[in-house]
Design a protein around this motif. Structure first.
Motif, PDB file in Angstrom:
ATOM      1  N   PRO A 111       0.786  -1.231   0.000  1.00  0.00           N
ATOM      2  CA  PRO A 111       0.000   0.000   0.000  1.00  0.00           C
ATOM      3  C   PRO A 111       0.823   1.288   0.000  1.00  0.00           C
ATOM      4  N   ASP A 112       2.042   1.205   0.487  1.00  0.00           N
ATOM      5  CA  ASP A 112       2.876   2.405   0.613  1.00  0.00           C
ATOM      6  C   ASP A 112       3.883   2.477  -0.511  1.00  0.00           C
ATOM      7  N   ILE A 113       3.802   3.547  -1.307  1.00  0.00           N
ATOM      8  CA  ILE A 113       4.737   3.700  -2.418  1.00  0.00           C
ATOM      9  C   ILE A 113       6.093   4.179  -1.898  1.00  0.00           C
ATOM     10  N   HIS A 114       6.042   5.118  -0.936  1.00  0.00           N
ATOM     11  CA  HIS A 114       7.257   5.742  -0.455  1.00  0.00           C
ATOM     12  C   HIS A 114       7.130   5.994   1.041  1.00  0.00           C
ATOM     13  N   ILE A 115       8.178   5.653   1.782  1.00  0.00           N
ATOM     14  CA  ILE A 115       8.224   5.912   3.224  1.00  0.00           C
ATOM     15  C   ILE A 115       9.532   6.603   3.545  1.00  0.00           C
ATOM     16  N   THR A 116       9.438   7.658   4.369  1.00  0.00           N
ATOM     17  CA  THR A 116      10.643   8.330   4.855  1.00  0.00           C
ATOM     18  C   THR A 116      10.739   8.091   6.350  1.00  0.00           C
ATOM     19  N   VAL A 117      11.923   7.710   6.800  1.00  0.00           N
ATOM     20  CA  VAL A 117      12.129   7.392   8.212  1.00  0.00           C
ATOM     21  C   VAL A 117      13.459   7.971   8.654  1.00  0.00           C
ATOM     22  N   SER A 118      13.527   8.389   9.901  1.00  0.00           N
ATOM     23  CA  SER A 118      14.771   8.915  10.452  1.00  0.00           C
ATOM     24  C   SER A 118      15.700   7.773  10.847  1.00  0.00           C
ATOM     25  N   GLU A 119      16.980   8.024  10.702  1.00  0.00           N
ATOM     26  CA  GLU A 119      17.959   7.017  11.091  1.00  0.00           C
ATOM     27  C   GLU A 119      17.800   6.711  12.577  1.00  0.00           C
ATOM     28  N   GLY A 120      17.771   5.422  12.891  1.00  0.00           N
ATOM     29  CA  GLY A 120      17.570   5.004  14.273  1.00  0.00           C
ATOM     30  C   GLY A 120      16.129   4.737  14.642  1.00  0.00           C
ATOM     31  N   ALA A 121      15.201   5.205  13.829  1.00  0.00           N
ATOM     32  CA  ALA A 121      13.776   4.961  14.085  1.00  0.00           C
ATOM     33  C   ALA A 121      13.395   3.581  13.578  1.00  0.00           C
ATOM     34  N   SER A 122      12.212   3.133  14.002  1.00  0.00           N
ATOM     35  CA  SER A 122      11.731   1.830  13.540  1.00  0.00           C
ATOM     36  C   SER A 122      11.065   1.972  12.177  1.00  0.00           C
ATOM     37  N   LEU A 123      10.988   0.832  11.496  1.00  0.00           N
ATOM     38  CA  LEU A 123      10.427   0.802  10.137  1.00  0.00           C
ATOM     39  C   LEU A 123       9.450  -0.359  10.038  1.00  0.00           C
ATOM     40  N   GLU A 124       8.307  -0.116   9.424  1.00  0.00           N
ATOM     41  CA  GLU A 124       7.394  -1.205   9.101  1.00  0.00           C
ATOM     42  C   GLU A 124       6.867  -0.998   7.693  1.00  0.00           C
TER      43      GLU A 124
ATOM     44  N   ARG B 215       9.550  -5.593   9.252  1.00  0.00           N
ATOM     45  CA  ARG B 215       9.888  -4.625  10.314  1.00  0.00           C
ATOM     46  C   ARG B 215      11.383  -4.610  10.573  1.00  0.00           C
ATOM     47  N   LYS B 216      11.830  -3.461  11.044  1.00  0.00           N
ATOM     48  CA  LYS B 216      13.196  -3.350  11.542  1.00  0.00           C
ATOM     49  C   LYS B 216      13.171  -2.357  12.704  1.00  0.00           C
ATOM     50  N   PRO B 217      13.731  -2.718  13.845  1.00  0.00           N
ATOM     51  CA  PRO B 217      13.619  -1.872  15.040  1.00  0.00           C
ATOM     52  C   PRO B 217      14.348  -0.539  14.917  1.00  0.00           C
ATOM     53  N   SER B 218      15.481  -0.527  14.210  1.00  0.00           N
ATOM     54  CA  SER B 218      16.289   0.685  14.147  1.00  0.00           C
ATOM     55  C   SER B 218      16.983   0.723  12.786  1.00  0.00           C
ATOM     56  N   VAL B 219      16.573   1.667  11.954  1.00  0.00           N
ATOM     57  CA  VAL B 219      17.108   1.680  10.587  1.00  0.00           C
ATOM     58  C   VAL B 219      18.435   2.411  10.528  1.00  0.00           C
ATOM     59  N   HIS B 220      19.220   2.003   9.547  1.00  0.00           N
ATOM     60  CA  HIS B 220      20.528   2.584   9.268  1.00  0.00           C
ATOM     61  C   HIS B 220      20.438   3.263   7.912  1.00  0.00           C
TER      62      HIS B 220
ATOM     63  N   GLY C 206       6.315  -2.462  -4.953  1.00  0.00           N
ATOM     64  CA  GLY C 206       7.509  -1.982  -4.257  1.00  0.00           C
ATOM     65  C   GLY C 206       7.241  -0.779  -3.373  1.00  0.00           C
ATOM     66  N   THR C 207       8.049  -0.660  -2.323  1.00  0.00           N
ATOM     67  CA  THR C 207       8.030   0.509  -1.441  1.00  0.00           C
ATOM     68  C   THR C 207       9.438   1.074  -1.376  1.00  0.00           C
ATOM     69  N   THR C 208       9.569   2.346  -1.691  1.00  0.00           N
ATOM     70  CA  THR C 208      10.875   3.008  -1.619  1.00  0.00           C
ATOM     71  C   THR C 208      11.045   3.596  -0.226  1.00  0.00           C
ATOM     72  N   VAL C 209      12.154   3.274   0.397  1.00  0.00           N
ATOM     73  CA  VAL C 209      12.455   3.783   1.737  1.00  0.00           C
ATOM     74  C   VAL C 209      13.576   4.807   1.661  1.00  0.00           C
ATOM     75  N   THR C 210      13.305   5.984   2.177  1.00  0.00           N
ATOM     76  CA  THR C 210      14.317   7.027   2.301  1.00  0.00           C
ATOM     77  C   THR C 210      14.663   7.170   3.768  1.00  0.00           C
ATOM     78  N   VAL C 211      15.947   7.246   4.075  1.00  0.00           N
ATOM     79  CA  VAL C 211      16.397   7.405   5.461  1.00  0.00           C
ATOM     80  C   VAL C 211      17.003   8.789   5.612  1.00  0.00           C
ATOM     81  N   ARG C 212      16.474   9.576   6.505  1.00  0.00           N
ATOM     82  CA  ARG C 212      17.024  10.919   6.731  1.00  0.00           C
ATOM     83  C   ARG C 212      17.881  10.908   7.998  1.00  0.00           C
ATOM     84  N   ALA C 213      18.891  11.740   7.946  1.00  0.00           N
ATOM     85  CA  ALA C 213      19.857  11.783   9.060  1.00  0.00           C
ATOM     86  C   ALA C 213      19.243  12.383  10.321  1.00  0.00           C
TER      87      ALA C 213
END
Lengths: 113, 112
Positions: free
Chosen positions: A7-20, A77-82, A106-113
């Motif tokens: 369902p999610d095309i794109h997700i942005t997550v902060s480094e160290g945050a969890s991901l689902e 899931r991942k508890p803490s993204v890099h 597909g889901t594109t994951v962007t990790v912000r610092a």
């Protein structure tokens, strides 16, 4: 025939945050389920797979996924993204009597610092 | 480690040319697959092969053909390339029966 929805095309997550990442499948019997990751310019690499047994599956790079038959889901899931987890993620479903896999969009994951 | 290699990472061809994409796997796998990958559409199966000289159409076979003369090699052929075949092409292999597939690095084809 089996099919997959991410369902999610794109997700942005902060480094160290969890991901689902969400994955819903359609198939009448017990499916074979997979998560793949694709880094930019690369082919697909298998993260984890579910065929039977324990519904919580551990994979590489610290990822896990849970098969929920009642919800037809296989969320990753991942508890803490890099920062290196920035990539495109694909969920796929197969069947016991079929060589082929059906992939989600597909889901594109962007990790912000 | 399973290794799937593809003949080119990048390819630029002109409209109307005949294009060959080659894929080789080194693990004696029975099954081989060709996909194309486009943004927002995920991977779509073009053709697959479950044995030497055996092939089956996937979801989008139009404009493509394949050849599998040896177990380790699976070729995708664009008889007359068109601009709408500009895409990323991924080859994969798997052992006999259902299960995970192993992917090559992909060929990004541009048809001008």
């Amino acid at each position: 025939a089996q099919s997959v929805t991410q369902p999610d095309i794109h997700i942005t997550v902060s480094e160290g945050a969890s991901l689902e990442l969400r994955c819903n499948y359609s198939y009448g019997a017990t499916p074979y389920l997979f998560w793949y990751v694709q880094s930019p310019g690369q082919g697909l690499q298998l993260l984890l797979k579910y065929f039977s047994g324990d519904t919580l599956v551990q994979g590489i790079k610290g990822f896990e996924a849970e098969f929920k038959r009642s919800q037809s889901s296989f969320n990753l899931r991942k508890p803490s993204v890099h920062w290196s987890d920035a990539a495109e993620y694909f969920c796929a479903v197969g069947a016991y009597d079929d060589y082929k896999l059906s992939f989600g969009a597909g889901t594109t994951v962007t990790v912000r610092a | 480690d399973v290794k799937v290699t593809q003949s080119s990472r990048y390819l630029v061809k002109r409209t109307g040319e005949k294009v060959f994409l080659e894929c080789v796997q080194d693990m004696d796998h029975e099954n081989m697959f060709w996909y194309r990958q486009d943004p927002g559409l995920g991977l779509r199966l073009i053709y697959f092969s479950y044995d030497v000289k055996m092939k089956e159409k996937g979801d989008i076979p139009e404009g493509y053909s394949v050849s599998r003369e040896k177990k380790e090699r699976f070729s995708l052929i664009l008889e007359s390339a068109s601009t709408n075949q500009t895409s990323m092409y991924l080859c994969a292999s798997s052992p006999g029966g259902p299960g995970e597939q192993y992917f090559g690095p992909g060929t990004r084809l541009t048809v001008t």
